[in-house]
Design an enzyme around this catalytic site. Structure first.
Site, mmCIF file in Angstrom:
data_model
loop_
_atom_site.group_PDB
_atom_site.id
_atom_site.type_symbol
_atom_site.label_atom_id
_atom_site.label_comp_id
_atom_site.label_asym_id
_atom_site.label_seq_id
_atom_site.Cartn_x
_atom_site.Cartn_y
_atom_site.Cartn_z
ATOM 1 N N GLY A 1 20.167 13.020 -53.595
ATOM 2 C CA GLY A 1 19.952 14.113 -52.644
ATOM 3 C C GLY A 1 18.653 14.050 -51.866
ATOM 4 O O GLY A 1 18.173 15.076 -51.374
ATOM 5 N N ASN B 1 18.100 12.832 -48.886
ATOM 6 C CA ASN B 1 18.336 13.250 -47.494
ATOM 7 C C ASN B 1 18.469 14.766 -47.401
ATOM 8 O O ASN B 1 17.964 15.378 -46.456
ATOM 9 C CB ASN B 1 19.577 12.557 -46.934
ATOM 10 C CG ASN B 1 19.285 11.161 -46.429
ATOM 11 O OD1 ASN B 1 18.627 10.995 -45.409
ATOM 12 N ND2 ASN B 1 19.733 10.154 -47.168
ATOM 13 N N ARG C 1 43.686 13.826 -54.599
ATOM 14 C CA ARG C 1 42.758 13.931 -53.465
ATOM 15 C C ARG C 1 43.042 15.136 -52.598
ATOM 16 O O ARG C 1 42.125 15.793 -52.101
ATOM 17 C CB ARG C 1 42.839 12.665 -52.601
ATOM 18 C CG ARG C 1 42.099 11.494 -53.213
ATOM 19 C CD ARG C 1 42.137 10.303 -52.289
ATOM 20 N NE ARG C 1 41.675 10.625 -50.949
ATOM 21 C CZ ARG C 1 41.718 9.787 -49.919
ATOM 22 N NH1 ARG C 1 42.225 8.588 -50.072
ATOM 23 N NH2 ARG C 1 41.274 10.142 -48.744
ATOM 24 N N MET D 1 29.795 10.583 -51.815
ATOM 25 C CA MET D 1 30.459 9.293 -51.991
ATOM 26 C C MET D 1 31.972 9.446 -52.205
ATOM 27 O O MET D 1 32.552 8.838 -53.102
ATOM 28 C CB MET D 1 29.805 8.529 -53.146
ATOM 29 C CG MET D 1 28.314 8.291 -52.950
ATOM 30 S SD MET D 1 27.867 7.522 -51.369
ATOM 31 C CE MET D 1 28.185 5.817 -51.768
ATOM 32 N N ARG D 2 32.601 10.275 -51.391
ATOM 33 C CA ARG D 2 34.057 10.415 -51.432
ATOM 34 C C ARG D 2 34.620 10.105 -50.055
ATOM 35 O O ARG D 2 34.008 10.463 -49.039
ATOM 36 C CB ARG D 2 34.468 11.855 -51.774
ATOM 37 C CG ARG D 2 34.078 12.339 -53.124
ATOM 38 C CD ARG D 2 34.725 11.573 -54.243
ATOM 39 N NE ARG D 2 36.176 11.496 -54.137
ATOM 40 C CZ ARG D 2 36.919 10.611 -54.807
ATOM 41 N NH1 ARG D 2 36.346 9.726 -55.599
ATOM 42 N NH2 ARG D 2 38.228 10.606 -54.671
ATOM 43 N N HIS E 1 25.261 6.754 -42.742
ATOM 44 C CA HIS E 1 25.735 5.535 -43.400
ATOM 45 C C HIS E 1 24.623 4.487 -43.349
ATOM 46 O O HIS E 1 24.021 4.270 -42.288
ATOM 47 C CB HIS E 1 26.994 5.010 -42.696
ATOM 48 C CG HIS E 1 27.503 3.741 -43.309
ATOM 49 N ND1 HIS E 1 28.205 3.737 -44.502
ATOM 50 C CD2 HIS E 1 27.377 2.450 -42.938
ATOM 51 C CE1 HIS E 1 28.495 2.482 -44.824
ATOM 52 N NE2 HIS E 1 28.007 1.682 -43.883
ATOM 53 N N GLU F 1 38.880 7.385 -39.403
ATOM 54 C CA GLU F 1 38.601 5.976 -39.711
ATOM 55 C C GLU F 1 37.298 5.862 -40.513
ATOM 56 O O GLU F 1 36.253 6.366 -40.084
ATOM 57 C CB GLU F 1 38.458 5.182 -38.398
ATOM 58 C CG GLU F 1 38.395 3.684 -38.623
ATOM 59 C CD GLU F 1 37.781 2.948 -37.432
ATOM 60 O OE1 GLU F 1 37.292 1.835 -37.626
ATOM 61 O OE2 GLU F 1 37.775 3.510 -36.318
ATOM 62 N N ASP G 1 33.872 5.287 -41.824
ATOM 63 C CA ASP G 1 32.616 4.862 -41.177
ATOM 64 C C ASP G 1 32.845 4.448 -39.715
ATOM 65 O O ASP G 1 32.084 3.636 -39.169
ATOM 66 C CB ASP G 1 31.959 3.699 -41.952
ATOM 67 C CG ASP G 1 31.615 4.081 -43.391
ATOM 68 O OD1 ASP G 1 31.326 5.271 -43.619
ATOM 69 O OD2 ASP G 1 31.646 3.195 -44.261
ATOM 70 N N GLU H 1 15.715 7.167 -43.156
ATOM 71 C CA GLU H 1 16.771 8.180 -43.016
ATOM 72 C C GLU H 1 16.201 9.592 -43.062
ATOM 73 O O GLU H 1 16.752 10.493 -42.425
ATOM 74 C CB GLU H 1 17.801 8.031 -44.148
ATOM 75 C CG GLU H 1 18.653 6.794 -44.063
ATOM 76 C CD GLU H 1 19.647 6.684 -45.217
ATOM 77 O OE1 GLU H 1 20.738 6.173 -45.008
ATOM 78 O OE2 GLU H 1 19.322 7.123 -46.351
HETATM 79 C C1 GAR Z 1 21.701 7.175 -48.387
HETATM 80 O O1 GAR Z 1 21.007 5.968 -48.203
HETATM 81 C C2 GAR Z 1 22.932 7.216 -47.510
HETATM 82 O O2 GAR Z 1 22.785 6.504 -46.317
HETATM 83 C C3 GAR Z 1 23.955 6.567 -48.398
HETATM 84 O O3 GAR Z 1 23.666 7.007 -49.686
HETATM 85 C C4 GAR Z 1 22.273 7.271 -49.804
HETATM 86 C C5 GAR Z 1 22.124 8.637 -50.394
HETATM 87 O O4 GAR Z 1 20.796 8.857 -50.753
HETATM 88 N N1 GAR Z 1 25.286 6.931 -48.001
HETATM 89 C C6 GAR Z 1 26.354 6.178 -48.186
HETATM 90 O O5 GAR Z 1 26.293 5.103 -48.736
HETATM 91 C C7 GAR Z 1 27.644 6.759 -47.666
HETATM 92 N N2 GAR Z 1 28.692 5.804 -47.706
HETATM 93 P P1 GAR Z 1 20.307 10.331 -51.118
HETATM 94 O O6 GAR Z 1 21.323 10.892 -52.136
HETATM 95 O O7 GAR Z 1 18.963 10.134 -51.746
HETATM 96 O O8 GAR Z 1 20.280 11.154 -49.869
#
Ligand code: GAR
Length: 207
Positions: free
Chosen positions: A19, A21, A77, A102-103, A121, A155, A157, A186
């Site tokens: 978490g 971000n 799902r 991540m779903r 991403h 689609e 990503d 990020e």
């Molecule tokens: C981030 O780097 C994000 O870009 C990536 O997961 C990380 C989460 O970090 N997202 C993906 O891979 C999505 N497919 P965080 O939980 O510390 O924010």
């Protein structure tokens, strides 16, 4: 209307893990760098470290536990996505922000939030869709890597990219070091995109 006159953009932030971000977005809101506020942090993982961070920051949290949707045939799902949508809608957000969630979301879910569903991403899309992007970038001998914020479409990503941030790949990097460099970048990129949406200078236009 000035940016100040607008009411803050209400965000639901979806996480599965650390978490960081989400924390960066929450701090940008709290420090009024962006005209937004988090109305709910939602995780599919009850033990996601980010949930504790959200609670410490005084943010409302909800869990939609993926494991509750396990059937003998695997995860249901459609039922998971329906419950997730119910919990999101209860919080009445303007924007749904996937931040390390991540779903893979089903087409009906994506359609429901079309134009209001944002993802980050860890690659310079359209390159390196999917998982393990940092290792794949290293294996390919790339000199540059980064992250992309995009609107989510059906689609994977593949939705329209709204902003990217770039970082160098440095000699001696392993996937962990590279991931950390991307992640730190990020924390500026994602709040900045949300800030632009909040002020109305960036908006979804249907493909
Ligand atoms: C981030 O780097 C994000 O870009 C990536 O997961 C990380 C989460 O970090 N997202 C993906 O891979 C999505 N497919 P965080 O939980 O510390 O924010």
């Amino acid at each position: 209307m000035t940016a100040r006159a607008r009411s803050p953009l209400k965000l639901a932030v979806l996480i599965s893990g650390r978490g960081s971000n989400m924390v960066a977005i929450a701090q940008a809101c709290a420090q009024q760098q962006i005209n937004a506020r988090i109305v709910c942090v939602i995780s599919d993982q009850p033990d996601a470290a980010g949930l504790e961070k959200a609670r410490e920051m005084g943010l409302p949290t909800r869990i939609v536990n993926l494991q509750d949707f396990r059937t003998p045939q695997g995860i249901d799902r459609a039922a998971f996505d329906a419950e997730l949508a119910r919990v999101i809608d209860e919080a009445e957000p303007d924007l749904v922000v996937l931040a390390g969630f991540m779903r893979i979301l089903s087409p009906p879910f994506v359609r429901r939030y079309e134009g209001r569903l944002l993802n980050i991403h860890p690659s310079l899309l359209p390159a390196y869709k999917g998982l393990h992007t940092h290792q794949r970038v290293l294996d390919a001998g790339e000199r540059e890597h980064g992250a992309s914020v995009h609107f989510v479409t059906a689609e994977l990503d593949g939705g329209p990219v709204v902003m990217q941030g770039r970082v160098p790949v440095l000699p001696g990097d392993d996937a962990q070091a590279l991931a950390a460099r991307v992640n730190e970048m990020e924390w500026k990129l994602y709040p900045s995109v949300i800030g632009r949406i909040a002020e109305g200078s960036l908006q979804w236009s249907p493909p």
